[in-house]
Write a protein that holds these residues in place. Sequence first.
Motif, PDB file in Angstrom:
ATOM      1  N   PRO A 228       0.791  -1.236   0.000  1.00 36.56           N
ATOM      2  CA  PRO A 228       0.000   0.000   0.000  1.00 36.56           C
ATOM      3  C   PRO A 228       0.815   1.274   0.000  1.00 36.56           C
ATOM      4  N   ARG A 229       1.868   1.357   0.805  1.00 35.49           N
ATOM      5  CA  ARG A 229       2.649   2.598   0.876  1.00 35.49           C
ATOM      6  C   ARG A 229       3.459   2.814  -0.396  1.00 35.49           C
ATOM      7  N   ALA A 230       4.001   1.755  -0.962  1.00 31.24           N
ATOM      8  CA  ALA A 230       4.735   1.883  -2.223  1.00 31.24           C
ATOM      9  C   ALA A 230       3.788   2.237  -3.364  1.00 31.24           C
ATOM     10  N   LEU A 231       2.578   1.696  -3.327  1.00 38.70           N
ATOM     11  CA  LEU A 231       1.578   2.051  -4.339  1.00 38.70           C
ATOM     12  C   LEU A 231       1.229   3.530  -4.251  1.00 38.70           C
ATOM     13  N   THR A 232       1.180   4.049  -3.042  1.00 35.70           N
ATOM     14  CA  THR A 232       0.912   5.480  -2.864  1.00 35.70           C
ATOM     15  C   THR A 232       2.019   6.308  -3.503  1.00 35.70           C
ATOM     16  N   ILE A 233       3.268   5.900  -3.316  1.00 35.64           N
ATOM     17  CA  ILE A 233       4.392   6.604  -3.929  1.00 35.64           C
ATOM     18  C   ILE A 233       4.279   6.557  -5.449  1.00 35.64           C
ATOM     19  N   ALA A 234       3.869   5.415  -5.985  1.00 35.07           N
ATOM     20  CA  ALA A 234       3.696   5.295  -7.433  1.00 35.07           C
ATOM     21  C   ALA A 234       2.672   6.309  -7.940  1.00 35.07           C
ATOM     22  N   GLY A 235       1.553   6.438  -7.224  1.00 33.14           N
ATOM     23  CA  GLY A 235       0.519   7.373  -7.648  1.00 33.14           C
ATOM     24  C   GLY A 235       0.918   8.821  -7.503  1.00 33.14           C
ATOM     25  N   GLU A 236       1.740   9.098  -6.499  1.00 34.90           N
ATOM     26  CA  GLU A 236       2.115  10.483  -6.223  1.00 34.90           C
ATOM     27  C   GLU A 236       3.296  10.956  -7.061  1.00 34.90           C
ATOM     28  N   THR A 237       4.162  10.029  -7.511  1.00 31.69           N
ATOM     29  CA  THR A 237       5.396  10.455  -8.176  1.00 31.69           C
ATOM     30  C   THR A 237       5.620   9.874  -9.561  1.00 31.69           C
ATOM     31  N   GLY A 238       5.063   8.723  -9.854  1.00 29.79           N
ATOM     32  CA  GLY A 238       5.437   8.006 -11.068  1.00 29.79           C
ATOM     33  C   GLY A 238       4.746   8.499 -12.328  1.00 29.79           C
ATOM     34  N   ASP A 239       5.475   8.414 -13.444  1.00 34.01           N
ATOM     35  CA  ASP A 239       4.853   8.630 -14.751  1.00 34.01           C
ATOM     36  C   ASP A 239       4.058   7.399 -15.149  1.00 34.01           C
ATOM     37  N   GLY A 240       4.414   6.279 -14.549  1.00 34.88           N
ATOM     38  CA  GLY A 240       3.717   5.030 -14.807  1.00 34.88           C
ATOM     39  C   GLY A 240       3.826   4.124 -13.594  1.00 34.88           C
ATOM     40  N   PHE A 241       3.014   3.074 -13.594  1.00 37.19           N
ATOM     41  CA  PHE A 241       3.017   2.072 -12.527  1.00 37.19           C
ATOM     42  C   PHE A 241       3.239   0.717 -13.157  1.00 37.19           C
ATOM     43  N   ILE A 242       4.147  -0.071 -12.581  1.00 38.57           N
ATOM     44  CA  ILE A 242       4.426  -1.422 -13.060  1.00 38.57           C
ATOM     45  C   ILE A 242       3.924  -2.428 -12.041  1.00 38.57           C
ATOM     46  N   LEU A 243       3.041  -3.301 -12.475  1.00 38.23           N
ATOM     47  CA  LEU A 243       2.567  -4.407 -11.654  1.00 38.23           C
ATOM     48  C   LEU A 243       3.093  -5.697 -12.256  1.00 38.23           C
ATOM     49  N   GLN A 244       3.962  -6.385 -11.536  1.00 36.50           N
ATOM     50  CA  GLN A 244       4.513  -7.635 -12.019  1.00 36.50           C
ATOM     51  C   GLN A 244       3.625  -8.789 -11.563  1.00 36.50           C
ATOM     52  N   CYS A 245       2.465  -8.863 -12.166  1.00 40.58           N
ATOM     53  CA  CYS A 245       1.478  -9.910 -11.868  1.00 40.58           C
ATOM     54  C   CYS A 245       0.304  -9.725 -12.818  1.00 40.58           C
ATOM     55  N   GLY A 246      -0.101 -10.793 -13.502  1.00 44.32           N
ATOM     56  CA  GLY A 246      -1.155 -10.682 -14.491  1.00 44.32           C
ATOM     57  C   GLY A 246      -2.533 -11.069 -14.000  1.00 44.32           C
ATOM     58  N   ASP A 247      -2.734 -11.118 -12.681  1.00 42.21           N
ATOM     59  CA  ASP A 247      -4.049 -11.472 -12.145  1.00 42.21           C
ATOM     60  C   ASP A 247      -4.991 -10.280 -12.253  1.00 42.21           C
ATOM     61  N   VAL A 248      -6.167 -10.485 -12.800  1.00 43.47           N
ATOM     62  CA  VAL A 248      -7.107  -9.384 -13.060  1.00 43.47           C
ATOM     63  C   VAL A 248      -7.607  -8.770 -11.756  1.00 43.47           C
ATOM     64  N   GLU A 249      -7.943  -9.590 -10.774  1.00 45.59           N
ATOM     65  CA  GLU A 249      -8.446  -9.076  -9.497  1.00 45.59           C
ATOM     66  C   GLU A 249      -7.397  -8.223  -8.792  1.00 45.59           C
ATOM     67  N   ILE A 250      -6.169  -8.731  -8.748  1.00 42.02           N
ATOM     68  CA  ILE A 250      -5.088  -7.990  -8.099  1.00 42.02           C
ATOM     69  C   ILE A 250      -4.793  -6.704  -8.863  1.00 42.02           C
ATOM     70  N   ALA A 251      -4.767  -6.785 -10.178  1.00 40.88           N
ATOM     71  CA  ALA A 251      -4.490  -5.601 -10.989  1.00 40.88           C
ATOM     72  C   ALA A 251      -5.539  -4.518 -10.767  1.00 40.88           C
ATOM     73  N   GLU A 252      -6.790  -4.916 -10.667  1.00 44.08           N
ATOM     74  CA  GLU A 252      -7.854  -3.923 -10.472  1.00 44.08           C
ATOM     75  C   GLU A 252      -7.667  -3.187  -9.145  1.00 44.08           C
ATOM     76  N   TRP A 253      -7.341  -3.918  -8.076  1.00 44.03           N
ATOM     77  CA  TRP A 253      -7.138  -3.274  -6.775  1.00 44.03           C
ATOM     78  C   TRP A 253      -5.941  -2.340  -6.810  1.00 44.03           C
ATOM     79  N   MET A 254      -4.843  -2.800  -7.406  1.00 45.36           N
ATOM     80  CA  MET A 254      -3.632  -1.988  -7.397  1.00 45.36           C
ATOM     81  C   MET A 254      -3.757  -0.754  -8.290  1.00 45.36           C
ATOM     82  N   ILE A 255      -4.339  -0.907  -9.463  1.00 47.87           N
ATOM     83  CA  ILE A 255      -4.525   0.247 -10.343  1.00 47.87           C
ATOM     84  C   ILE A 255      -5.439   1.266  -9.685  1.00 47.87           C
ATOM     85  N   THR A 256      -6.496   0.797  -9.038  1.00 46.27           N
ATOM     86  CA  THR A 256      -7.401   1.706  -8.328  1.00 46.27           C
ATOM     87  C   THR A 256      -6.683   2.439  -7.210  1.00 46.27           C
ATOM     88  N   THR A 257      -5.843   1.714  -6.465  1.00 49.04           N
ATOM     89  CA  THR A 257      -5.097   2.319  -5.363  1.00 49.04           C
ATOM     90  C   THR A 257      -4.143   3.396  -5.871  1.00 49.04           C
TER      91      THR A 257
END
Length: 342
Positions: free
Chosen positions: A155-184
């Motif tokens: 969660p905290r690293a995801l927050t940094i991604a949203g606040e600073t990154g030009d993009g977010f990389i999720l190394q996992c192709g699960d749709v449920e997990i991707a939806e939660w992380m992209i939303t976060t």
Amino acid sequence: MEFGVVTQTNPPAARTLALARRAEEHNFDYFWTYDSHILWQEPYVLYSLILDQTTRIKVGPMVTNPATRDWTVTASTYATLNHHFGNRTICGIGRGDSAVRVMNGKPVTLKDFRRAIEVIKELANSRSAEINEATIRFPWSTGSQLDVWVAAYGPRALTIAGETGDGFILQCGDVEIAEWMITTVREAAANVGRNPDDIAFCVAAPFYITDGSEEHRRHAIEQCRWFGGMVGNHVADIVTRYGTDSAVPKALTDYIAGREGYDYNEHGRAGNSHVDFVPDEIVERFCMIGTAAEHEEKLRRLQAIGMTQFAGYLAHDNKEETLRVYGETVIPAFAEQIQAKS
């Protein structure tokens, strides 16, 4: 939607260069590599060769880290490559996994992670950055353009991604997990006044094209089982930090209950000996396995929840065929259709 390839920089370098040329021939947009300087060859040396032998594809690490590389050196490397090859680089960055753990090191703190992203982004984009109470800038760099994409799970690293990154990389192709992380990540961006639509969302996972038979599917699952072990390293960190009852989806955390250890000598390698705890279901959820039609169906589900790039790992025995089928079938299915005559 964009497409990328992720490879290890195993010797001989000529093999990596050949895969990069083949990826460009099949219309992939990005050629990513591991960045783990002890386990594999130095990627930035190979990037200069790849850029010299291609005309369009972009290159970068999935992912580099601020622990093993000085931040200013990393930024200088990108600015130099951009100066010579015309802004065809991308920086994927995480807190540090195999590059540091193989030396019994630890990932950088979240504070240093955030600061490193800021410094690299500013310097590599021909701007100044504050370092050790000094204002630093590359006097020879003008017009360099570098996007920094942040790899994160917790969660905290995801927050940094949203606040600073030009993009977010999720190394996992699960749709449920991707939806939660992209939303976060999108919520974190909105909370600091950023437009979430300005962030690229890359889902990275092994991709393996099969002939449709059950036998070939079983083989593909074995070829990709290593990925569940690699993801498990990051998940174990999350469980240690947040426990098993955090906001992180159970689909990501539950499967590591049987994890007993990890040997970085076999990191990222098909057929390694320490991923028996990864069940078939997780392999298929986390990876992209099946016929071209099955790949397209899952990719469209990921695209619908916000994925803007799919990057496929080629750490298996079906590299050329997977690239060919994607180039001839899958990638065209997602391309804009332009009529010659209307």
